[in-house]
Motif scaffolding. Structure first.
Motif, short mmCIF file in Angstrom:
data_model
loop_
_atom_site.label_atom_id
_atom_site.label_comp_id
_atom_site.label_asym_id
_atom_site.label_seq_id
_atom_site.Cartn_x
_atom_site.Cartn_y
_atom_site.Cartn_z
N CYS A 169 0.83 -1.21 0.00
CA CYS A 169 0.00 0.00 0.00
C CYS A 169 0.86 1.26 0.00
O CYS A 169 0.64 2.19 -0.78
CB CYS A 169 -0.90 0.01 1.23
N VAL A 170 1.84 1.29 0.89
CA VAL A 170 2.71 2.46 1.01
C VAL A 170 3.51 2.67 -0.27
O VAL A 170 3.65 3.79 -0.76
CB VAL A 170 3.65 2.31 2.23
N SER A 171 4.02 1.58 -0.83
CA SER A 171 4.79 1.68 -2.07
C SER A 171 3.93 2.20 -3.21
O SER A 171 4.34 3.06 -4.00
CB SER A 171 5.37 0.31 -2.43
N GLY A 172 2.70 1.67 -3.30
CA GLY A 172 1.79 2.11 -4.35
C GLY A 172 1.44 3.58 -4.22
O GLY A 172 1.39 4.31 -5.22
N SER A 173 1.21 4.03 -2.98
CA SER A 173 0.87 5.44 -2.78
C SER A 173 2.05 6.35 -3.12
O SER A 173 1.87 7.44 -3.67
CB SER A 173 0.41 5.69 -1.34
N ALA A 174 3.27 5.90 -2.81
CA ALA A 174 4.45 6.70 -3.14
C ALA A 174 4.58 6.87 -4.65
O ALA A 174 4.91 7.95 -5.14
CB ALA A 174 5.70 6.03 -2.57
N VAL A 175 4.29 5.81 -5.38
CA VAL A 175 4.34 5.89 -6.84
C VAL A 175 3.26 6.81 -7.37
O VAL A 175 3.49 7.63 -8.27
CB VAL A 175 4.20 4.48 -7.45
N MET A 176 2.05 6.71 -6.80
CA MET A 176 0.94 7.56 -7.23
C MET A 176 1.27 9.03 -7.02
O MET A 176 1.10 9.87 -7.91
CB MET A 176 -0.32 7.22 -6.44
N ALA A 224 -5.73 11.68 -17.09
CA ALA A 224 -5.03 10.49 -17.55
C ALA A 224 -3.89 10.17 -16.59
O ALA A 224 -3.06 11.03 -16.29
CB ALA A 224 -4.48 10.68 -18.96
N LEU A 225 -3.86 8.93 -16.10
CA LEU A 225 -2.78 8.49 -15.25
C LEU A 225 -1.60 8.03 -16.10
O LEU A 225 -1.78 7.47 -17.19
CB LEU A 225 -3.23 7.34 -14.35
N THR A 226 -0.41 8.26 -15.60
CA THR A 226 0.78 7.74 -16.28
C THR A 226 0.85 6.23 -16.04
O THR A 226 0.23 5.71 -15.10
CB THR A 226 2.04 8.40 -15.74
N PRO A 227 1.61 5.50 -16.87
CA PRO A 227 1.76 4.06 -16.63
C PRO A 227 2.27 3.76 -15.22
O PRO A 227 1.84 2.78 -14.59
CB PRO A 227 2.79 3.64 -17.69
N LEU A 228 3.17 4.61 -14.69
CA LEU A 228 3.70 4.40 -13.35
C LEU A 228 2.58 4.58 -12.31
O LEU A 228 2.51 3.84 -11.32
CB LEU A 228 4.83 5.37 -13.08
N GLN A 229 1.71 5.57 -12.53
CA GLN A 229 0.59 5.78 -11.61
C GLN A 229 -0.42 4.64 -11.67
O GLN A 229 -1.00 4.25 -10.66
CB GLN A 229 -0.10 7.11 -11.89
N TRP A 230 -0.65 4.11 -12.87
CA TRP A 230 -1.51 2.94 -12.99
C TRP A 230 -0.95 1.80 -12.14
O TRP A 230 -1.70 1.09 -11.45
CB TRP A 230 -1.63 2.50 -14.44
N ALA A 231 0.37 1.62 -12.20
CA ALA A 231 1.00 0.56 -11.41
C ALA A 231 0.82 0.82 -9.92
O ALA A 231 0.53 -0.10 -9.14
CB ALA A 231 2.48 0.47 -11.76
N GLY A 232 0.97 2.09 -9.50
CA GLY A 232 0.78 2.42 -8.10
C GLY A 232 -0.64 2.20 -7.64
O GLY A 232 -0.89 1.66 -6.55
N GLY A 233 -1.61 2.62 -8.47
CA GLY A 233 -3.01 2.40 -8.13
C GLY A 233 -3.36 0.93 -8.05
O GLY A 233 -4.10 0.49 -7.15
N ALA A 234 -2.83 0.15 -8.99
CA ALA A 234 -3.08 -1.30 -8.96
C ALA A 234 -2.49 -1.93 -7.71
O ALA A 234 -3.07 -2.84 -7.12
CB ALA A 234 -2.47 -1.94 -10.21
N ALA A 235 -1.32 -1.42 -7.28
CA ALA A 235 -0.69 -1.95 -6.06
C ALA A 235 -1.56 -1.66 -4.83
O ALA A 235 -1.72 -2.52 -3.96
CB ALA A 235 0.70 -1.34 -5.88
N ILE A 236 -2.13 -0.46 -4.77
CA ILE A 236 -3.00 -0.11 -3.64
C ILE A 236 -4.22 -1.02 -3.60
O ILE A 236 -4.57 -1.58 -2.55
CB ILE A 236 -3.42 1.37 -3.72
N LEU A 237 -4.88 -1.20 -4.75
CA LEU A 237 -6.09 -2.03 -4.78
C LEU A 237 -5.76 -3.49 -4.49
O LEU A 237 -6.52 -4.18 -3.80
CB LEU A 237 -6.77 -1.89 -6.13
N ALA A 238 -4.62 -3.98 -5.01
CA ALA A 238 -4.21 -5.36 -4.73
C ALA A 238 -3.95 -5.55 -3.24
O ALA A 238 -4.32 -6.56 -2.64
CB ALA A 238 -2.97 -5.70 -5.54
N ALA A 239 -3.32 -4.54 -2.62
CA ALA A 239 -3.03 -4.63 -1.19
C ALA A 239 -4.31 -4.63 -0.37
O ALA A 239 -4.43 -5.34 0.63
CB ALA A 239 -2.13 -3.47 -0.77
N VAL A 240 -5.29 -3.82 -0.79
CA VAL A 240 -6.58 -3.78 -0.08
C VAL A 240 -7.25 -5.14 -0.14
O VAL A 240 -7.75 -5.66 0.88
CB VAL A 240 -7.49 -2.69 -0.68
#
Length: 310
Positions: free
Chosen positions: A138-145, A272-288
């Motif tokens: 979650c923390v890693s994904g939010s940092a990327v976002m 529009a989210l950048t590819p890196l932000q998409w990855a961060g958002g996906a990480a947050i949702l996966a962690a949830v």
């Protein structure tokens, strides 16, 4: 509080209700942007939202014969609405003025991680290796976002503050609402929030800076949509789904909310989210989802019912 489904038809209906609830909640950030474009400010918009939603939910609860809590049980819920929920809503809707709706929605969805930590600290729930790993994700994904931009530092800070306040609201509220009908809780929270916001409006008006309600028909339509679609209808659908699916499945399906916000923001607002932000958002949702499957503190039945009040 909930009854388990006994047939596949119940599961399908429950999933449909929760999906509709997620769509309604997820659209709230988009409606908020249109209400601002129509001339509303944060205080005026939130006062309209909670006044309308509180009145409608109280009427529905009365017509359904809901048993209201005793006075001693009401005051903590009033505090949850008038202090916690007002604070969270002010942070969230102000953040929408300083950051893109997609970024705000995904940062808000850090709250299950915060609730897990608070539950471990205050309620003595054990932090397993799986929960710790999900929290790191979650923390890693939010940092990327956040690193992807699309919002100034104030907007990002307010979105994170909304997630923290919401987490406190859930953890504290879960202790005081165990024996209270969820519809009664929702009505009391909305009415108490409306009363506190009305006082704030009066204070601002007395200083010569009255809050702004929408000045256009589109702005009023957006404000009404927030109250009736993203609050009343979303709550009713959520609880209908919770009754059929139970807490864990409902929580998992509720992760559709930020996905809906991101998709609608791209379609209607050109965000529009950048590819890196998409990855961060996906990480947050996966962690949830991981936290839910691990039995995170945010997802017992009482806490899930409180999560509906957003």
């Amino acid at each position: 509080m909930t009854s388990r489904p006994h047939s596949r038809a119940d599961i399908v209906r429950g999933a449909a209700f929760v999906a509709l609830s997620a769509i309604a909640f997820g659209a709230m950030a988009i409606f908020g942007r249109y209400a601002y474009a129509g001339g509303a400010d944060v205080l005026g918009l939130l006062t309209l939202r909670f006044a309308i939603a509180g009145a409608v939910l109280t009427l529905i609860a009365a017509r359904r014969g809901v048993v209201w809590p005793r006075v001693r049980a009401v005051w903590p819920i009033v505090g949850m609405g008038g202090i916690g929920y007002v604070g969270q809503s002010l942070c969230y809707f102000t953040a929408l003025q300083h950051a893109e709706a997609s970024l705000v929605a995904l940062l808000l969805y850090l709250y299950p991680a915060f609730v897990t930590l608070l539950a471990a600290w205050w309620l003595g729930e054990r932090l397993t290796k799986v929960k710790v790993a999900a929290l790191v994700l979650c923390v890693s994904g939010s940092a990327v976002m956040v690193g992807g931009g699309h919002g100034d530092s104030l907007g990002i800070a307010l979105a994170l503050a909304a997630a923290v306040i919401y987490s406190l609201y859930i953890v504290i509220g879960a202790r005081f609402t165990r024996s209270v009908d969820p519809l009664a809780t929702s009505a009391i929270v909305c009415v108490s929030s409306a009363l506190v916001l009305a006082v704030m409006c009066a204070a601002r008006a007395s200083s010569g800076a009255a809050p702004h309600v929408p000045a256009t028909s589109a702005g009023w339509a957006a404000a009404l949509a927030i109250a009736l679609v993203s609050t009343v209808a979303a709550l009713l659908c959520f609880f209908a789904g919770l009754e059929r699916l139970g807490a864990a499945r409902t929580s998992m399906l509720s992760t559709l909310e930020p996905v809906v916000t991101v998709a609608l923001a791209a379609i209607t607002l050109g965000e529009a989210l950048t590819p890196l932000q998409w990855a961060g958002g996906a990480a947050i949702l996966a962690a949830v989802l991981w936290l839910v499957r691990a039995g995170g503190g945010a997802h017992d039945e009482e806490a899930v019912a409180l999560e509906a009040n957003q």
